[in-house]
Scaffold this active site. Structure first.
Site, mmCIF file in Angstrom:
data_model
loop_
_atom_site.group_PDB
_atom_site.id
_atom_site.type_symbol
_atom_site.label_atom_id
_atom_site.label_comp_id
_atom_site.label_asym_id
_atom_site.label_seq_id
_atom_site.Cartn_x
_atom_site.Cartn_y
_atom_site.Cartn_z
ATOM 1 N N LYS A 249 -65.022 1.985 -29.013
ATOM 2 C CA LYS A 249 -65.047 2.021 -27.816
ATOM 3 C C LYS A 249 -63.607 2.461 -27.132
ATOM 4 C CE LYS A 249 -65.313 -0.576 -23.263
ATOM 5 N NZ LYS A 249 -65.809 -2.123 -22.651
ATOM 6 N N ASP A 254 -60.844 0.864 -17.290
ATOM 7 C CA ASP A 254 -62.315 0.657 -16.675
ATOM 8 C C ASP A 254 -62.158 -0.180 -15.279
ATOM 9 O OD1 ASP A 254 -64.874 -0.375 -16.298
ATOM 10 O OD2 ASP A 254 -64.590 -1.942 -18.004
ATOM 11 N N LYS A 261 -64.868 -3.690 -10.262
ATOM 12 C CA LYS A 261 -64.046 -5.029 -10.443
ATOM 13 C C LYS A 261 -63.229 -5.550 -9.373
ATOM 14 C CE LYS A 261 -63.829 -4.250 -15.481
ATOM 15 N NZ LYS A 261 -64.664 -5.375 -15.914
ATOM 16 N N ASP A 272 -58.953 -1.213 -22.294
ATOM 17 C CA ASP A 272 -60.362 -1.285 -22.664
ATOM 18 C C ASP A 272 -60.666 -0.275 -23.881
ATOM 19 O OD1 ASP A 272 -62.837 -2.561 -22.441
ATOM 20 O OD2 ASP A 272 -63.382 -1.407 -20.528
ATOM 21 N N ASP A 331 -70.341 -1.481 -14.500
ATOM 22 C CA ASP A 331 -69.306 -2.137 -15.260
ATOM 23 C C ASP A 331 -69.662 -2.409 -16.933
ATOM 24 O OD1 ASP A 331 -66.871 -3.040 -15.609
ATOM 25 O OD2 ASP A 331 -67.311 -4.863 -14.641
ATOM 26 N N GLU A 333 -70.173 -0.476 -19.161
ATOM 27 C CA GLU A 333 -70.169 1.046 -19.629
ATOM 28 C C GLU A 333 -69.792 1.220 -21.098
ATOM 29 O OE1 GLU A 333 -67.784 -0.842 -18.565
ATOM 30 O OE2 GLU A 333 -66.162 -0.335 -19.931
ATOM 31 N N ARG A 335 -71.045 -0.410 -23.640
ATOM 32 C CA ARG A 335 -72.217 0.008 -24.778
ATOM 33 C C ARG A 335 -72.873 1.324 -24.474
ATOM 34 N NH1 ARG A 335 -74.945 -5.140 -21.687
ATOM 35 N NH2 ARG A 335 -72.605 -5.701 -21.518
HETATM 36 N N1 BES Z 1 -64.290 -3.912 -20.367
HETATM 37 C C1 BES Z 1 -65.221 -4.915 -20.101
HETATM 38 C C2 BES Z 1 -65.232 -6.278 -20.840
HETATM 39 C C3 BES Z 1 -63.728 -7.225 -20.764
HETATM 40 C C4 BES Z 1 -63.507 -8.125 -19.826
HETATM 41 C C5 BES Z 1 -62.803 -6.837 -21.464
HETATM 42 C C6 BES Z 1 -62.628 -8.738 -19.684
HETATM 43 C C7 BES Z 1 -61.592 -7.349 -21.536
HETATM 44 C C8 BES Z 1 -61.622 -8.618 -20.516
HETATM 45 C C9 BES Z 1 -66.434 -4.509 -19.854
HETATM 46 O O1 BES Z 1 -66.760 -3.014 -19.748
HETATM 47 C C10 BES Z 1 -67.239 -5.174 -18.779
HETATM 48 O O2 BES Z 1 -67.107 -4.937 -17.836
HETATM 49 N N2 BES Z 1 -68.239 -6.086 -19.410
HETATM 50 C C11 BES Z 1 -68.897 -6.833 -18.237
HETATM 51 C C12 BES Z 1 -70.347 -6.847 -18.485
HETATM 52 C C13 BES Z 1 -71.306 -7.012 -17.357
HETATM 53 C C14 BES Z 1 -71.417 -6.365 -16.330
HETATM 54 C C15 BES Z 1 -72.823 -7.055 -17.893
HETATM 55 C C16 BES Z 1 -68.567 -8.150 -18.125
HETATM 56 O O3 BES Z 1 -68.269 -8.753 -19.247
HETATM 57 O O4 BES Z 1 -68.384 -8.692 -17.118
HETATM 58 ZN ZN ZN Z 2 -65.172 -1.975 -20.395
HETATM 59 MN MN MN Z 3 -66.754 -2.614 -17.723
#
Ligand code: BES
Ligand code: ZN
Ligand code: MN
Length: 484
Positions: A249, A254, A261, A272, A331, A333, A335
């Site tokens: 990824k 992000d 966010k 990310d 967010d 994204e 996956r």
């Molecule tokens: N890049 C983030 C995950 C992340 C969060 C990495 C904190 C490192 C530190 C990912 O793209 C994301 O935003 N995931 C969301 C998913 C949710 C919207 C289902 C998350 O983990 O909150």
């Molecule tokens: Zn992300």
């Molecule tokens: Mn995200």
């Protein structure tokens, strides 16, 4: 950091520190009791991680004792950590050379000690223009005492390739997002062709032709063009041998997109792309040490931005697999990027297995804390191989479940699936989403949101910041299990 292997009686250069690594319980008798007085006047026992500065010692400008723990438990990792701890103790003293004397001088230990110092001395300082000279690390050379210097150099050669690759990976993660956007990431990967890798870069037009609506949807709100990097290493004796495959990824920034966010901590989202950086680092080391394997690395490189053209919650996209996805949260994204990268990988390369790495979910940090990455897999053998490599390289990994009964959480009312499965088991439903694109192949997913970046770090070989997590683990697994 210059590394040299030297004989135990070689003269010390000027401005040198001597680090004598001692076993627990043997500190007073080490080196014919030369430091017994200092040891008895302190609480130093030789326990792992202890450091004692020996005042007035004559052997060098500065002498340190480094605890290595019990003699019975002394292994290559202990040698690596002791040498890294020695470097940490003297790096900013103004001295120029560090000499490390291990309690065992065999080549394997000497090589690992050199690796430890290399990894510990990593620093990302290209954007500092005003750092005072006396704040910069002063040690420029490390000498490791080795019984057989030739053998030590040979043992170190593949580890030098490894430390270069980890540094490459850490640099990518540390770069700010205005510098390292998808096309710039792709250029840096293209430069790896000088190591003997083959690199293809696909742009948005090519990806659109392939039908990668899932990946492209993530990048559509960014003025930076999305990229797919395909890196090939053909090192197997049998040129046509089925490859092993790794997918990363690479979300260069992000913001969350329209599902924006919060501001606090958003700057962390420059890393990310840690999964893509780990895969790029892995390909770097496979080429660097001429691994006897065929391997492919695929990086999905995008930027997730809010914009008039950005993807909306509620949109439905069609992935390269033909499966449709309802976007619930822009967010989620990573996956979406992996869905097309993974499908493309199995479709084009028919690999033995696929391992994807991704800073995928905040939930994995809640589950496992900041040291362990999460492993999700449909294959026990691949999982065992990953876990074994993780143990020996000190990159902790914990297997998580992939329960079929949670799969319905990502069913959509109007499309084949949706891109979020709710808060419960958020890392698991994210993995189940990716699983829908592996087409039955042996596959493992490493959620490294917990380990790609560390602040503060408690490991002497990992300075604060980008860890390079995954490069060592995957390199070790390939070396132990998949080379011919
Ligand atoms: N890049 C983030 C995950 C992340 C969060 C990495 C904190 C490192 C530190 C990912 O793209 C994301 O935003 N995931 C969301 C998913 C949710 C919207 C289902 C998350 O983990 O909150
Ligand atoms: Zn992300
Ligand atoms: Mn995200």
């Amino acid at each position: 950091m210059l590394i040299e292997f030297v004989a135990s009686d070689a003269a010390l250069p000027e401005k040198a520190a001597l680090a004598v690594v001692v076993f627990e319980g043997e500190a007073e008798t080490a080196e014919a009791g030369a430091y017994a007085r200092a040891v008895s006047a302190s609480r130093f026992t030789g326990a792992k991680g202890q450091v004692l500065d020996v005042p007035g010692a004559q052997a060098a400008d500065r002498v340190l004792l480094i605890g290595a723990g019990k003699a019975e438990g002394f292994d290559e990792m202990a040698a690596e950590h002791a040498a890294a701890a020695a470097y940490g103790a003297v790096k900013s003293t103004g001295l120029k050379t560090l000499r490390v004397k291990l309690p065992k001088a065999e080549a394997a230990f000497a090589g690992r000690a050199a690796l430890g110092v290399r990894l510990a001395s990593y620093r990302f300082d290209k954007y500092r223009t005003k750092e005072a000279a006396d704040k910069k690390p002063s040690i420029a050379k490390t000498e490791i005492v080795a019984a057989d210097r030739e053998a030590a150099s040979s043992a170190f050669a593949p580890l030098a390739a490894l430390s270069d690759a980890v540094a490459f990976s850490r640099d990518l993660v540390s770069e700010p997002p205005n510098v390292l956007y998808p096309a710039e990431f792709a250029r840096r990967v293209k430069d790896l062709e000088t190591l003997g890798l083959e690199v293809e870069i696909l742009g948005e037009e090519e990806m659109a032709k392939l039908g990668m609506g899932s990946l492209l949807g993530v990048g559509q709100g960014s003025i930076r063009e999305s990229q797919l990097a395909v890196i090939k290493w053909n090192g197997a004796r049998d040129a046509s041998a089925q490859p092993v495959a790794f997918i990363g990824k690479g979300v260069c920034f992000d913001t969350g997109g329209i599902s924006l966010k919060p501001a606090d901590g958003m700057e962390d989202m420059k890393w990310d792309m840690g999964g893509a950086a780990a895969v790029a680092g892995l390909m770097h080391v496979l080429a660097g040490r001429k691994a006897k394997v065929n391997a492919v690395g695929i990086l999905g490189l995008v930027e997730n931005m809010p914009d008039g053209n950005a993807q909306r919650p509620g949109d439905v996209v069609t992935s390269m697999s033909g499966q449709t996805i309802e976007i619930i949260n822009t967010d989620a994204e990573g996956r979406l990027v992996l869905a097309d990268a993974v499908w493309y990988c199995q479709d084009r390369f028919k690999p033995k297995f696929m391992v994807d790495l991704a800073t995928l979910t905040g939930a994995i940090i809640i589950s496992l804390g900041n040291d362990y990455a999460g492993l999700f897999s449909n294959n026990d053998e691949l999982s065992e191989n990953l876990l074994a490599a993780s143990k020996s390289e000190g990159e902790p990994l914990w297997r998580m479940p992939l329960p079929a009964q949670y799969d319905k959480n990502i069913d959509s009312m109007i499309a084949d699936m949706k891109n979020t499965g709710g808060r419960p088991g958020g890392s698991i439903t994210a993995a189940l989403f990716i699983q829908r694109f592996v087409n039955g192949l042996p596959w493992a997913h490493l959620d490294i949101a917990s380990t790609a970046w560390k602040k503060p770090s408690s490991v002497p070989t990992i300075p604060d910041g980008a860890t390079g997590y995954g490069v060592r683990l995957l390199n070790k697994m390939v070396a132990d299990k998949y080379e011919d």
